[in-house]
Scaffold this active site. Structure first.
Site, PDB file in Angstrom:
ATOM      1  NE  ARG A  56      -3.023   2.790   2.737  1.00 20.52           N
ATOM      2  CZ  ARG A  56      -2.535   3.992   2.993  1.00 20.52           C
ATOM      3  NH1 ARG A  56      -1.256   4.167   3.244  1.00 20.52           N
ATOM      4  NH2 ARG A  56      -3.334   5.047   3.018  1.00 20.52           N
ATOM      5  NE  ARG A  71      -3.395  -5.915   6.608  1.00 20.94           N
ATOM      6  CZ  ARG A  71      -4.293  -5.672   5.650  1.00 20.94           C
ATOM      7  NH1 ARG A  71      -5.561  -5.547   5.931  1.00 20.94           N
ATOM      8  NH2 ARG A  71      -3.903  -5.534   4.419  1.00 20.94           N
ATOM      9  CG  ASP A 124     -11.947   3.298   3.437  1.00 13.86           C
ATOM     10  OD1 ASP A 124     -12.391   2.704   2.433  1.00 13.86           O
ATOM     11  OD2 ASP A 124     -10.970   2.895   4.092  1.00 13.86           O
ATOM     12  CB  ALA A 138      -7.957   0.918  -2.534  1.00 12.87           C
TER      13      ALA A 138
HETATM   14  C1  LIG Z   1      -2.007   4.574   7.302  1.00 12.08           C
HETATM   15  C2  LIG Z   1      -2.944   3.679   6.554  1.00 12.08           C
HETATM   16  C3  LIG Z   1      -2.552   2.376   6.266  1.00 12.08           C
HETATM   17  C4  LIG Z   1      -3.397   1.507   5.580  1.00 12.08           C
HETATM   18  N1  LIG Z   1      -2.975   0.256   5.289  1.00 12.08           N
HETATM   19  C5  LIG Z   1      -3.747  -0.559   4.542  1.00 12.08           C
HETATM   20  C6  LIG Z   1      -3.286  -1.841   4.155  1.00 12.08           C
HETATM   21  O1  LIG Z   1      -2.203  -2.267   4.513  1.00 12.08           O
HETATM   22  N2  LIG Z   1      -4.103  -2.605   3.389  1.00 12.08           N
HETATM   23  C7  LIG Z   1      -5.342  -2.168   2.972  1.00 12.08           C
HETATM   24  O2  LIG Z   1      -6.043  -2.881   2.254  1.00 12.08           O
HETATM   25  N3  LIG Z   1      -5.803  -0.958   3.325  1.00 12.08           N
HETATM   26  C8  LIG Z   1      -5.038  -0.154   4.092  1.00 12.08           C
HETATM   27  N4  LIG Z   1      -5.507   1.091   4.434  1.00 12.08           N
HETATM   28  C9  LIG Z   1      -6.862   1.479   4.002  1.00 12.08           C
HETATM   29  C10 LIG Z   1      -6.920   1.835   2.550  1.00 12.08           C
HETATM   30  O3  LIG Z   1      -5.868   2.683   2.194  1.00 12.08           O
HETATM   31  C11 LIG Z   1      -8.259   2.494   2.293  1.00 12.08           C
HETATM   32  O4  LIG Z   1      -9.278   1.594   2.684  1.00 12.08           O
HETATM   33  C12 LIG Z   1      -8.561   2.769   0.864  1.00 12.08           C
HETATM   34  O5  LIG Z   1      -7.437   3.076   0.124  1.00 12.08           O
HETATM   35  C13 LIG Z   1      -9.619   3.894   0.727  1.00 12.08           C
HETATM   36  O6  LIG Z   1      -8.947   5.106   0.829  1.00 12.08           O
HETATM   37  P1  LIG Z   1      -9.509   6.495   1.308  1.00 12.08           P
HETATM   38  O7  LIG Z   1      -8.727   7.483   0.538  1.00 12.08           O
HETATM   39  O8  LIG Z   1     -10.980   6.525   1.244  1.00 12.08           O
HETATM   40  O9  LIG Z   1      -9.134   6.551   2.862  1.00 12.08           O
HETATM   41  P2  LIG Z   1      -7.705   6.583   3.611  1.00 12.08           P
HETATM   42  O10 LIG Z   1      -6.700   5.816   2.873  1.00 12.08           O
HETATM   43  O11 LIG Z   1      -7.970   6.204   4.996  1.00 12.08           O
HETATM   44  O12 LIG Z   1      -7.270   8.116   3.534  1.00 12.08           O
HETATM   45  C14 LIG Z   1      -7.849   9.136   4.339  1.00 12.08           C
HETATM   46  C15 LIG Z   1      -6.859  10.274   4.443  1.00 12.08           C
HETATM   47  O13 LIG Z   1      -7.496  11.399   5.051  1.00 12.08           O
HETATM   48  C16 LIG Z   1      -6.611  11.984   5.980  1.00 12.08           C
HETATM   49  N5  LIG Z   1      -7.429  12.686   6.983  1.00 12.08           N
HETATM   50  C17 LIG Z   1      -8.255  12.136   7.915  1.00 12.08           C
HETATM   51  N6  LIG Z   1      -8.856  13.075   8.647  1.00 12.08           N
HETATM   52  C18 LIG Z   1      -8.414  14.262   8.166  1.00 12.08           C
HETATM   53  C19 LIG Z   1      -8.682  15.621   8.537  1.00 12.08           C
HETATM   54  N7  LIG Z   1      -9.544  15.944   9.521  1.00 12.08           N
HETATM   55  N8  LIG Z   1      -8.054  16.610   7.839  1.00 12.08           N
HETATM   56  C20 LIG Z   1      -7.197  16.309   6.824  1.00 12.08           C
HETATM   57  N9  LIG Z   1      -6.914  15.043   6.452  1.00 12.08           N
HETATM   58  C21 LIG Z   1      -7.507  14.032   7.116  1.00 12.08           C
HETATM   59  C22 LIG Z   1      -5.838  10.804   6.542  1.00 12.08           C
HETATM   60  O14 LIG Z   1      -4.601  11.208   7.103  1.00 12.08           O
HETATM   61  C23 LIG Z   1      -5.654   9.923   5.320  1.00 12.08           C
HETATM   62  O15 LIG Z   1      -4.468  10.197   4.617  1.00 12.08           O
HETATM   63  C24 LIG Z   1      -4.693   1.957   5.149  1.00 12.08           C
HETATM   64  C25 LIG Z   1      -5.081   3.283   5.431  1.00 12.08           C
HETATM   65  C26 LIG Z   1      -4.239   4.147   6.114  1.00 12.08           C
HETATM   66  C27 LIG Z   1      -4.650   5.576   6.379  1.00 12.08           C
END
Ligand SMILES: Cc1cc2nc3c(=O)[nH]c(=O)nc-3n(C[C@H](O)[C@H](O)[C@H](O)COP(=O)(O)OP(=O)(O)OC[C@H]3O[C@@H](n4cnc5c(N)ncnc54)[C@H](O)[C@@H]3O)c2cc1C
Ligand SMILES: *[C@@H]1O[C@H](CO)[C@@H](O)[C@H](O)[C@H]1NC(C)=O
Length: 439
Positions: A113, A193, A310, A323
């Site tokens: 990731r 994991r 998410d 993702a």
């Molecule tokens: C550190 C981390 C590690 C992960 N590891 C895995 C993994 O190993 N395998 C897997 O399948 N999935 C993993 N996931 C989940 C996966 O990345 C997500 O389910 C998927 O990619 C959907 O992404 P998203 O952009 O909706 O959410 P996310 O990937 O959770 O991104 C949300 C982003 O919003 C930012 N954020 C949150 N609140 C605020 C705020 N108030 N102000 C500004 N920014 C904010 C966070 O810092 C983050 O970067 C991980 C997520 C994270 C954050």
């Protein structure tokens, strides 16, 4: 490159895969986009993440395959090896699932990731020049009939035409959109994991086969437990995930350090190869899986803030689509904003939601159905019909072209929303239009 400019200012909150994709797609569709992210610097975090071919199709369009060319060397290649499914106790391979022929336009991309995230982040910032403001935690959201905005931790306000809140499973924006705190439920499962390099694996005759001849992917299916193990980058990196029952009681999806003894306890009567793999793990995480019922809406009352990824719809890892569905959201919202234009932002977001909602819900369900398929296996059925235990890869999920779909379905849905608004004395954002989605 596009010269069209929609004049729409989009603020994206969160630079995960959802937020980055939304920003790249908004850029492609001619909007002016900036990202606000709370982490102060990019770190390579996490372990295996899956992008189905429906995500590969999106990546492929970015700079004509250039981004895919950067991602591919980081990703697993099991074109020859396939996926080998073992019975948990005897270790016998009950089904050898072959890969579909590779597709240039819609590649499958599974890898670390953090490493894949870094490629996207650099592409958005350095290649496209999208401003990414790091160390900026968003503490509030606001909107009226003509604009929307965010408030940063230091009190600074930033205004835009539309806000895309891609702030993850613990979304702050979700409260604002729903008007109440939506409590997650325990899914009844957790996942241990790990990701580590192959030295100890190579040194052990019981495990070196997984690292000596390129990438591999094996799964062991047992009662209420499944264990998936892959080797990546030519067998150099090792990665496993073990999903098991866990009646945790925590507030959110979160990862804790895991204990190896507990994993080995679960595996004690299993094929000894599983233990031989797991005992080489230097450190692991214990990832509690929470669940949410589908939200009634992803869109704020005045129609200028949308949850994405998410934040709107968490997925169980067994769907292998979390993702990817976050990425599909970004494509669809960017198309809807371009087609609707700056004067029709609320109708654009509602159209986006209607295009996406049922599909997301249906894909979310596959996380449960695949888990149940594996955890309640009928072994005499598998003997008769081995492919019944294969990882489901349904065409309606994987062969989907989300950009094409958004372009094709936009017009009719959008018309109905605009008409609804007009009859309810446009330009006031009508209660009637909102009440179709907000309960
Ligand atoms: C550190 C981390 C590690 C992960 N590891 C895995 C993994 O190993 N395998 C897997 O399948 N999935 C993993 N996931 C989940 C996966 O990345 C997500 O389910 C998927 O990619 C959907 O992404 P998203 O952009 O909706 O959410 P996310 O990937 O959770 O991104 C949300 C982003 O919003 C930012 N954020 C949150 N609140 C605020 C705020 N108030 N102000 C500004 N920014 C904010 C966070 O810092 C983050 O970067 C991980 C997520 C994270 C954050
Ligand atoms: C398991 O599969 C066998 C063979 O298909 C079938 O006869 C049996 O009814 C199944 N058992 C259950 C509990 O579904």
């Amino acid at each position: 490159m596009h010269t069209f400019n929609s004049g729409i200012k989009v603020i994206v909150v969160g630079a995960g895969f959802g937020g980055l994709t939304a920003a790249v797609e908004c850029h492609r569709q001619g909007h002016n986009v900036e990202i606000y992210e709370s982490f102060p610097e990019l770190k390579v975090l996490g372990d295996i993440i899956s992008f189905g071919s429906n995500a590969g199709r999106i990546f492929h369009r970015w700079s004509d395959g250039d981004v895919v060319a950067r991602l591919r060397p980081l990703c697993i290649d099991i074109q020859d090896y396939g996926f080998r499914i073992h019975k948990w106790d005897t270790g016998e391979v009950v089904y050898h699932q072959k890969r579909k022929p590779p597709s240039l336009e819609a590649p499958v991309l599974n890898g670390h990731r953090g490493e894949l995230h870094q490629v996207l982040f650099n592409y958005a910032r350095d290649d496209l020049g999208i401003p990414i403001h790091l160390g900026q935690r968003v503490s509030e959201y606001f909107e009226d009939d003509s604009a929307a905005g965010i408030v940063l931790k230091d009190g600074q306000k930033v205004l835009g035409d539309v806000i895309i809140a891609a702030d993850g499973v613990r979304s702050k924006a979700r409260e604002l959109v729903l008007g109440y705190v939506d409590k997650p439920k325990s899914s009844g499962y957790a996942v241990w994991r790990a990701w580590f390099s192959n030295e100890d694996m190579i040194a052990d005759p019981r495990t070196k086969e997984f690292c000596e001849h390129g990438d591999t992917f094996n799964g062991w299916i047992g009662p209420d437990v499944h264990f998936l193990f892959s080797t990546i980058k030519g067998g150099k990196d090792c990665c496993w995930v073990l999903t098991h029952k866990d009646d945790h009681d925590i507030d959110e999806s979160w990862s804790f350090p895991g204990k190896l003894e507990e994993v080995l306890q679960v595996l004690k009567d299993w094929d000894p190869v599983c233990k031989a793999i797991v005992e080489k793990t230097p450190s692991l995480v214990d990832w509690k899986l929470v669940y949410r019922d589908p939200l009634p809406t992803w869109i704020s009352k005045k129609g200028r803030i949308s949850l994405l990824g998410d934040a709107a719809h968490p997925f169980l890892p067994t769907s292998a689509q979390g993702a990817t569905q976050a990425m599909e959201d970004g494509v669809s919202i960017a198309v809807c904003l371009r087609r609707a234009g700056k004067d029709h932002i609320p109708a654009a977001l509602e159209t986006h939601q209607e295009i996406r909602y049922d599909r997301v819900k249906a894909v979310q369900k596959t996380g449960e159905s695949t888990r149940d398929l594996w955890h309640k296996t009928n072994w005499s059925e598998v003997k008769k019909n081995p492919e019944s235990i294969g990882f489901p890869r349904e065409d309606w999920i994987h062969q989907f072209d989300t950009e094409k779909n958004a372009e094709e379905t936009f017009e009719d849905i959008f018309r109905s929303y605009v008409e609804l608004r007009t009859t309810a004395s446009f330009p006031l954002v009508s209660a009637q239009a909102s009440s179709t989605v907000v309960q």
